[in-house]
Design a protein around this motif. Structure first.
Motif, PDB file in Angstrom:
ATOM      1  N   TRP A  29      -0.607  64.907  44.386  1.00 11.53           N
ATOM      2  CA  TRP A  29      -0.386  63.649  43.677  1.00 11.53           C
ATOM      3  C   TRP A  29      -1.229  63.544  42.408  1.00 11.53           C
ATOM      4  O   TRP A  29      -1.015  62.658  41.594  1.00 11.53           O
ATOM      5  N   VAL A  30      -2.165  64.492  42.217  1.00 11.20           N
ATOM      6  CA  VAL A  30      -2.965  64.535  40.988  1.00 11.20           C
ATOM      7  C   VAL A  30      -2.449  65.624  40.048  1.00 11.20           C
ATOM      8  O   VAL A  30      -2.246  65.374  38.865  1.00 11.20           O
ATOM      9  N   VAL A  31      -2.220  66.818  40.577  1.00 11.11           N
ATOM     10  CA  VAL A  31      -1.871  67.933  39.701  1.00 11.11           C
ATOM     11  C   VAL A  31      -0.416  67.895  39.240  1.00 11.11           C
ATOM     12  O   VAL A  31      -0.112  68.394  38.152  1.00 11.11           O
ATOM     13  N   GLN A  32       0.468  67.314  40.016  1.00 10.08           N
ATOM     14  CA  GLN A  32       1.862  67.240  39.578  1.00 10.08           C
ATOM     15  C   GLN A  32       2.012  66.414  38.298  1.00 10.08           C
ATOM     16  O   GLN A  32       2.656  66.859  37.353  1.00 10.08           O
ATOM     17  N   PRO A  33       1.398  65.216  38.227  1.00 14.50           N
ATOM     18  CA  PRO A  33       1.475  64.485  36.950  1.00 14.50           C
ATOM     19  C   PRO A  33       0.821  65.232  35.788  1.00 14.50           C
ATOM     20  O   PRO A  33       1.327  65.195  34.669  1.00 14.50           O
ATOM     21  N   LEU A  34      -0.292  65.923  36.053  1.00 17.49           N
ATOM     22  CA  LEU A  34      -0.921  66.686  34.970  1.00 17.49           C
ATOM     23  C   LEU A  34       0.034  67.740  34.430  1.00 17.49           C
ATOM     24  O   LEU A  34       0.130  67.938  33.215  1.00 17.49           O
ATOM     25  N   ALA A  35       0.744  68.389  35.322  1.00 16.97           N
ATOM     26  CA  ALA A  35       1.744  69.371  34.890  1.00 16.97           C
ATOM     27  C   ALA A  35       2.867  68.677  34.122  1.00 16.97           C
ATOM     28  O   ALA A  35       3.344  69.196  33.099  1.00 16.97           O
ATOM     29  N   PHE A  79     -11.283  58.252  30.400  1.00 14.30           N
ATOM     30  CA  PHE A  79     -10.127  57.520  30.913  1.00 14.30           C
ATOM     31  C   PHE A  79      -9.291  56.930  29.777  1.00 14.30           C
ATOM     32  O   PHE A  79      -8.072  56.798  29.917  1.00 14.30           O
ATOM     33  N   ALA A  80      -9.910  56.617  28.641  1.00 17.61           N
ATOM     34  CA  ALA A  80      -9.131  56.196  27.468  1.00 17.61           C
ATOM     35  C   ALA A  80      -8.265  57.359  26.988  1.00 17.61           C
ATOM     36  O   ALA A  80      -7.086  57.168  26.640  1.00 17.61           O
ATOM     37  N   GLY A  81      -8.823  58.544  27.004  1.00 21.01           N
ATOM     38  CA  GLY A  81      -8.038  59.733  26.662  1.00 21.01           C
ATOM     39  C   GLY A  81      -6.907  59.966  27.646  1.00 21.01           C
ATOM     40  O   GLY A  81      -5.816  60.403  27.265  1.00 21.01           O
ATOM     41  N   ALA A  82      -7.152  59.645  28.913  1.00 24.21           N
ATOM     42  CA  ALA A  82      -6.097  59.782  29.917  1.00 24.21           C
ATOM     43  C   ALA A  82      -4.955  58.809  29.632  1.00 24.21           C
ATOM     44  O   ALA A  82      -3.778  59.161  29.764  1.00 24.21           O
ATOM     45  N   VAL A  83      -5.295  57.598  29.222  1.00 30.50           N
ATOM     46  CA  VAL A  83      -4.257  56.614  28.870  1.00 30.50           C
ATOM     47  C   VAL A  83      -3.451  57.125  27.676  1.00 30.50           C
ATOM     48  O   VAL A  83      -2.209  57.059  27.679  1.00 30.50           O
ATOM     49  N   ALA A  89       2.942  61.255  26.752  1.00 26.70           N
ATOM     50  CA  ALA A  89       3.958  61.880  27.607  1.00 26.70           C
ATOM     51  C   ALA A  89       5.108  60.921  27.948  1.00 26.70           C
ATOM     52  O   ALA A  89       6.066  61.316  28.591  1.00 26.70           O
ATOM     53  N   ARG A  90       4.965  59.669  27.528  1.00 23.21           N
ATOM     54  CA  ARG A  90       5.980  58.628  27.756  1.00 23.21           C
ATOM     55  C   ARG A  90       6.206  58.326  29.239  1.00 23.21           C
ATOM     56  O   ARG A  90       7.311  58.029  29.651  1.00 23.21           O
ATOM     57  N   TRP A  91       5.134  58.373  30.022  1.00 24.02           N
ATOM     58  CA  TRP A  91       5.176  57.999  31.438  1.00 24.02           C
ATOM     59  C   TRP A  91       4.481  56.643  31.561  1.00 24.02           C
ATOM     60  O   TRP A  91       3.427  56.524  32.166  1.00 24.02           O
ATOM     61  N   TYR A  92       5.071  55.654  30.980  1.00 22.93           N
ATOM     62  CA  TYR A  92       4.442  54.342  30.863  1.00 22.93           C
ATOM     63  C   TYR A  92       4.093  53.721  32.213  1.00 22.93           C
ATOM     64  O   TYR A  92       3.137  52.960  32.311  1.00 22.93           O
ATOM     65  N   SER A  93       4.846  54.063  33.243  1.00 22.33           N
ATOM     66  CA  SER A  93       4.550  53.499  34.562  1.00 22.33           C
ATOM     67  C   SER A  93       3.250  54.046  35.144  1.00 22.33           C
ATOM     68  O   SER A  93       2.724  53.497  36.111  1.00 22.33           O
ATOM     69  N   HIS A  94       2.699  55.112  34.548  1.00 19.80           N
ATOM     70  CA  HIS A  94       1.449  55.703  35.040  1.00 19.80           C
ATOM     71  C   HIS A  94       0.211  55.169  34.322  1.00 19.80           C
ATOM     72  O   HIS A  94      -0.905  55.555  34.668  1.00 19.80           O
ATOM     73  N   ILE A  95       0.396  54.307  33.345  1.00 27.23           N
ATOM     74  CA  ILE A  95      -0.747  53.786  32.582  1.00 27.23           C
ATOM     75  C   ILE A  95      -1.777  53.082  33.475  1.00 27.23           C
ATOM     76  O   ILE A  95      -2.981  53.247  33.260  1.00 27.23           O
ATOM     77  N   PRO A  96      -1.373  52.333  34.498  1.00 21.12           N
ATOM     78  CA  PRO A  96      -2.393  51.637  35.301  1.00 21.12           C
ATOM     79  C   PRO A  96      -3.365  52.555  36.043  1.00 21.12           C
ATOM     80  O   PRO A  96      -4.483  52.137  36.343  1.00 21.12           O
TER      81      PRO A  96
END
Length: 115
Positions: A29-35, A79-83, A89-96
């Protein structure tokens, strides 16, 4: 040093440490989004190390406040860089998700400055 400051700082360190460990142990659940965000695999150990160092720095900051401030600023920037990466990447639902990890770090910094 207030009890609230200590609790929030320990919570922030625990959350950052959990995030680092999840990356080190390659939790799906961590590495899949990074990929999905096109983050190169060669960066993953460095990203985990940055979070782990930030977590350790927050705890050391309970004794040496300047270290805690530097670690807190570093984690907020991380974490700002992560946002920014999630938005890029246009995965807006992952911003939180990075904001959830950044919130206690910001709280610890604010409480540290007001103490």
């Amino acid at each position: 040093m207030s009890t609230t400051y200590v609790v929030v700082t320990v919570l922030a360190a625990a959350m950052a440490g959990f995030s680092a460990a999840s990356l080190f142990f390659r939790a799906k659940w961590v590495v899949q989004p990074l990929a999905d965000y096109d983050i190169p695999r060669s960066w993953w150990p460095w990203l985990g190390t940055a979070k782990a160092a930030g977590a350790a720095g927050l705890l050391v900051g309970l004794i040496l406040p300047v270290v805690g401030v530097m670690a807190g600023i570093g984690l907020v920037l991380y974490f700002a860089g992560a946002v920014v990466t999630v938005v890029r990447a246009r995965w807006y639902s992952h911003i939180p998700f990075p904001l959830l990890y950044a919130a206690p770090v910001v709280g610890a910094l604010v409480l540290g400055f007001t103490a």
